[in-house]
Design a protein around this motif. Structure first.
Motif, mmCIF file in Angstrom:
data_model
loop_
_atom_site.group_PDB
_atom_site.id
_atom_site.type_symbol
_atom_site.label_atom_id
_atom_site.label_comp_id
_atom_site.label_asym_id
_atom_site.label_seq_id
_atom_site.Cartn_x
_atom_site.Cartn_y
_atom_site.Cartn_z
ATOM 1 N N THR A 338 0.851 -1.219 -0.105
ATOM 2 C CA THR A 338 -0.021 -0.176 0.192
ATOM 3 C C THR A 338 0.740 1.272 0.069
ATOM 4 O O THR A 338 0.620 2.360 -0.503
ATOM 5 C CB THR A 338 -0.945 0.094 1.371
ATOM 6 O OG1 THR A 338 -0.127 -0.253 2.455
ATOM 7 C CG2 THR A 338 -2.216 -0.905 1.281
ATOM 8 N N ALA A 339 1.915 1.050 0.564
ATOM 9 C CA ALA A 339 2.943 2.211 0.568
ATOM 10 C C ALA A 339 3.198 2.478 -0.839
ATOM 11 O O ALA A 339 3.442 3.648 -1.320
ATOM 12 C CB ALA A 339 4.022 2.039 1.674
ATOM 13 N N TRP A 340 3.837 1.547 -1.239
ATOM 14 C CA TRP A 340 4.433 1.511 -2.806
ATOM 15 C C TRP A 340 3.140 2.041 -3.799
ATOM 16 O O TRP A 340 3.794 2.770 -4.728
ATOM 17 C CB TRP A 340 4.846 0.128 -3.197
ATOM 18 C CG TRP A 340 5.630 -0.012 -4.703
ATOM 19 C CD1 TRP A 340 5.993 0.706 -5.423
ATOM 20 C CD2 TRP A 340 5.968 -1.351 -5.098
ATOM 21 N NE1 TRP A 340 6.503 0.579 -6.391
ATOM 22 C CE2 TRP A 340 6.645 -0.731 -6.349
ATOM 23 C CE3 TRP A 340 5.927 -2.541 -4.671
ATOM 24 C CZ2 TRP A 340 7.170 -1.984 -7.234
ATOM 25 C CZ3 TRP A 340 6.620 -3.770 -5.669
ATOM 26 C CH2 TRP A 340 7.056 -3.208 -6.796
ATOM 27 N N THR A 342 1.452 4.153 -3.458
ATOM 28 C CA THR A 342 1.448 5.749 -3.865
ATOM 29 C C THR A 342 2.001 6.301 -4.959
ATOM 30 O O THR A 342 1.982 7.553 -5.218
ATOM 31 C CB THR A 342 1.959 6.417 -2.604
ATOM 32 O OG1 THR A 342 3.292 6.053 -2.400
ATOM 33 C CG2 THR A 342 1.100 6.154 -1.322
ATOM 34 N N HIS A 470 -3.554 9.179 -2.069
ATOM 35 C CA HIS A 470 -2.373 8.976 -1.477
ATOM 36 C C HIS A 470 -2.511 8.750 0.218
ATOM 37 O O HIS A 470 -1.709 8.001 0.720
ATOM 38 C CB HIS A 470 -1.292 10.007 -2.025
ATOM 39 C CG HIS A 470 -0.893 9.920 -3.345
ATOM 40 N ND1 HIS A 470 -0.092 10.849 -4.129
ATOM 41 C CD2 HIS A 470 -0.955 8.862 -4.262
ATOM 42 C CE1 HIS A 470 -0.107 10.556 -5.298
ATOM 43 N NE2 HIS A 470 -0.548 9.131 -5.558
ATOM 44 N N LEU A 471 -2.941 9.868 0.642
ATOM 45 C CA LEU A 471 -3.183 10.155 1.989
ATOM 46 C C LEU A 471 -3.737 8.526 2.617
ATOM 47 O O LEU A 471 -3.461 8.185 3.650
ATOM 48 C CB LEU A 471 -3.884 11.454 2.545
ATOM 49 C CG LEU A 471 -4.114 11.380 3.955
ATOM 50 C CD1 LEU A 471 -2.733 11.544 4.621
ATOM 51 C CD2 LEU A 471 -4.916 12.725 4.268
ATOM 52 N N TRP A 474 -1.356 5.761 2.682
ATOM 53 C CA TRP A 474 -0.446 5.783 3.655
ATOM 54 C C TRP A 474 -1.077 5.561 5.089
ATOM 55 O O TRP A 474 -0.536 4.741 5.875
ATOM 56 C CB TRP A 474 0.131 7.099 3.855
ATOM 57 C CG TRP A 474 0.963 7.505 3.002
ATOM 58 C CD1 TRP A 474 1.053 8.374 1.866
ATOM 59 C CD2 TRP A 474 2.569 6.673 2.790
ATOM 60 N NE1 TRP A 474 2.319 8.406 1.033
ATOM 61 C CE2 TRP A 474 3.039 7.311 1.510
ATOM 62 C CE3 TRP A 474 2.873 5.781 3.380
ATOM 63 C CZ2 TRP A 474 4.357 7.099 1.276
ATOM 64 C CZ3 TRP A 474 4.286 5.340 2.989
ATOM 65 C CH2 TRP A 474 4.944 5.828 1.878
ATOM 66 N N SER A 477 -1.252 1.670 5.067
ATOM 67 C CA SER A 477 -0.206 1.115 5.071
ATOM 68 C C SER A 477 0.288 1.123 6.701
ATOM 69 O O SER A 477 0.825 0.048 7.298
ATOM 70 C CB SER A 477 1.093 1.815 4.408
ATOM 71 O OG SER A 477 2.251 1.293 4.642
ATOM 72 N N GLY A 478 0.027 2.100 7.447
ATOM 73 C CA GLY A 478 0.363 2.370 8.896
ATOM 74 C C GLY A 478 -0.690 1.351 9.590
ATOM 75 O O GLY A 478 -0.172 0.563 10.710
#
Length: 515
Positions: A338-340, A342, A470-471, A474, A477-478
């Protein structure tokens, strides 16, 4: 031959259930364009189905034991087929939402009675193989739902998605006359109506509040806070009711088992990292990415195919690697994916997105091959059925809440980003623009600024929507990253204390290893 046809029927019906969730999410942009609903009512096409599917699973399972599994399977498939037909013919979003809610009840009846049917027809090693095939069918429906729905929407419009559900269910019903006679539970097995009503009511109020909050405001009129308070009150009433019943729907003492708590938390986290993307990404692809519905289906295959292919691999790995390690790793894969993801932006190619989507799907695929077995093996054998029911309820309830919460977060974030600069193009408020965008209705958003430069306004909308996505990624991902270590720790076996023989001379060997 007869057993094979029964297994085929149950697998067809079982496979179409997750496809109805993932497929309908791909159809949302088309539904939004045709029926012009608000975002809240549009989301209920998915949320209503998932809500009733999860909330009624234990109730329909009890009814199947009491009134007969074949009878409940017939009822479930007939209701699901009828509601699929109504959905395909709907010209009103409220009728569509109501049909989807009833379809979820039918889906719960199909899954619970179908699973129990297999336990009646098969035994020994054949039973394990039958459940393995059913699990593969469920995974195939989840994995192939978006891609097949994309093709159907391209060729026949959004109504074709629901007609395909009707066709598959009708074929599954052909084998009902071959199914064994009714099997009833022993006397005393009653449906826990107070537990069912309080739990369903709590989940409904919470879901409804989260759907409505971005539209009406979290504090506007006090309606949303009142629904959240009502949800908490009903949940407390559910706990009181279950503790006082001799035959509760949920045995709350199961939550004293650390491993079982971890197994129940896993699908909730996975719902945020994977299932929510099944709903959020198709709308972005169509609205901001400029993808056709066919291209959406092809792109989503990178996310869903690992769910079909990796469960068997995970099962083999679990023979050498502890399941808790693999489950923790699956969350780390989803966090990284999920971070990727972005890297996503308007005009991005499918090839660029393939890597992060495959990584997220791999995390889901690894866990999918382990969780069901972990749920029933984490408790005593005599309570395995109840554990499976609780686990599936947590899974489906988690999916509902994840979709609602992250959709609300994305709408709010999109509105906040559009609030700065929207007045250059339109007098419409940013919330209405965000509502249209996240609902997949770009033309509706553009219609709110008829005199604006179309290209400039489209670029502005796509930029705000992408920044909000994008937010959201992130945040997802967190959630996955921060959940990995605690869940792995809960799954770690407790070290048994050494008991001196002089102090406990009468303790048997079996008692020494009991937690």
């Amino acid at each position: 031959m007869r057993k094979g046809l029964i297994l085929t029927s149950v697998c067809l019906a079982g496979g179409i259930l997750p496809a109805s969730l993932t497929g309908s999410s791909v159809a949302l942009p088309g539904i939004g364009h045709a029926l012009t609903p608000s975002l809240a009512t549009l989301q209920w096409v998915v949320n209503a189905y998932n809500l009733t599917f999860g909330a009624f699973m234990l109730a329909t399972g009890s009814l199947a034991d009491r009134f007969g599994r074949r009878r409940m399977f017939t009822f479930g498939t007939a209701l699901f087929a009828l509601c699929s037909l109504i959905s395909a013919l709907s010209g009103n979003i409220y009728l569509l939402d109501a049909a989807r809610a009833l379809a979820g009840v039918g889906a719960a009846a199909v899954l619970t009675s179908g699973s129990a049917m297999l336990a009646t027809v098969f035994e020994g090693p054949a039973l394990g193989r039958a459940f393995g095939i059913l699990g593969s069918a469920f995974g195939a429906g989840l994995a192939l739902g978006p891609s097949t729905a994309g093709l159907l929407v391209s060729g026949f419009g959004w109504r074709g998605v629901f007609l395909s559900h009707l066709a598959v269910t009708a074929v599954a019903m052909l084998a009902i006359p071959l199914m064994p006679g009714e099997h009833h539970a022993p006397a005393g097995g009653r449906v826990d109506w107070p537990g069912t009503l309080t739990f369903t009511g709590a989940l409904f109020l919470l879901t409804f509040a989260l759907v409505e909050a971005p539209q009406t405001g979290w504090l506007s009129g006090g309606v949303v806070p009142a629904m959240i308070v009502g949800s908490v009150v009903l949940l407390a009433a559910f706990a009181v009711v279950e503790r006082r019943r001799r035959d509760p729907m949920f045995d709350l003492t199961l939550f004293r088992n650390r491993s079982f708590v971890a197994v129940c938390l896993m699908p909730v986290v996975l719902a945020f990292g994977f299932v929510s993307l099944l709903v959020l990404l198709p709308s972005w692809f169509v609205t901001a990415g400029g993808y056709s519905t066919t291209r959406v289906g092809v792109t989503m295959m990178a996310l869903t195919l690992p769910v079909l292919l990796l469960p068997a691999v995970a099962g083999h790995l679990a023979q050498r690697i502890p399941a808790r390690v693999l489950l923790g790793l699956s969350l780390l894969l989803m966090a990284g994916g999920t971070a990727w993801l972005t890297v996503i932006h308007p005009g991005v190619s499918t090839a660029v997105l393939a890597g992060p989507l495959l990584l997220i799907g791999s995390g889901m695929g690894v866990s999918a091959g382990l969780l069901d077995a972990a749920a029933v093996s984490s408790v005593e054998p005599e309570r395995a059925g109840m554990a499976a029911g609780m686990f599936n309820t947590m899974r489906l309830s988690g999916e509902t809440l994840a979709i609602v919460i992250m959709s609300a977060f994305l709408v709010t974030s999109t509105g906040n980003r559009l609030s700065s600069g929207a007045d250059r193009f339109t007098t419409a408020d940013s919330g209405s623009l965000a509502d249209k965008l996240v609902g997949g209705d770009l033309s509706g958003a553009l219609s709110l600024a008829p005199r604006a430069d179309r290209d400039a306004f489209t670029s502005f909308l796509a930029g705000g929507y992408t920044g909000a996505l994008h937010l959201t990624l992130w945040v997802l991902s967190g959630i996955c990253l921060l959940s990995a270590a605690p869940i792995a720790r809960l799954l770690r076996p407790r070290t048994q204390p050494t008991v001196a023989v002089a102090e406990q001379p009468a303790v048997s060997e079996k008692e020494e290893v009991t937690v």
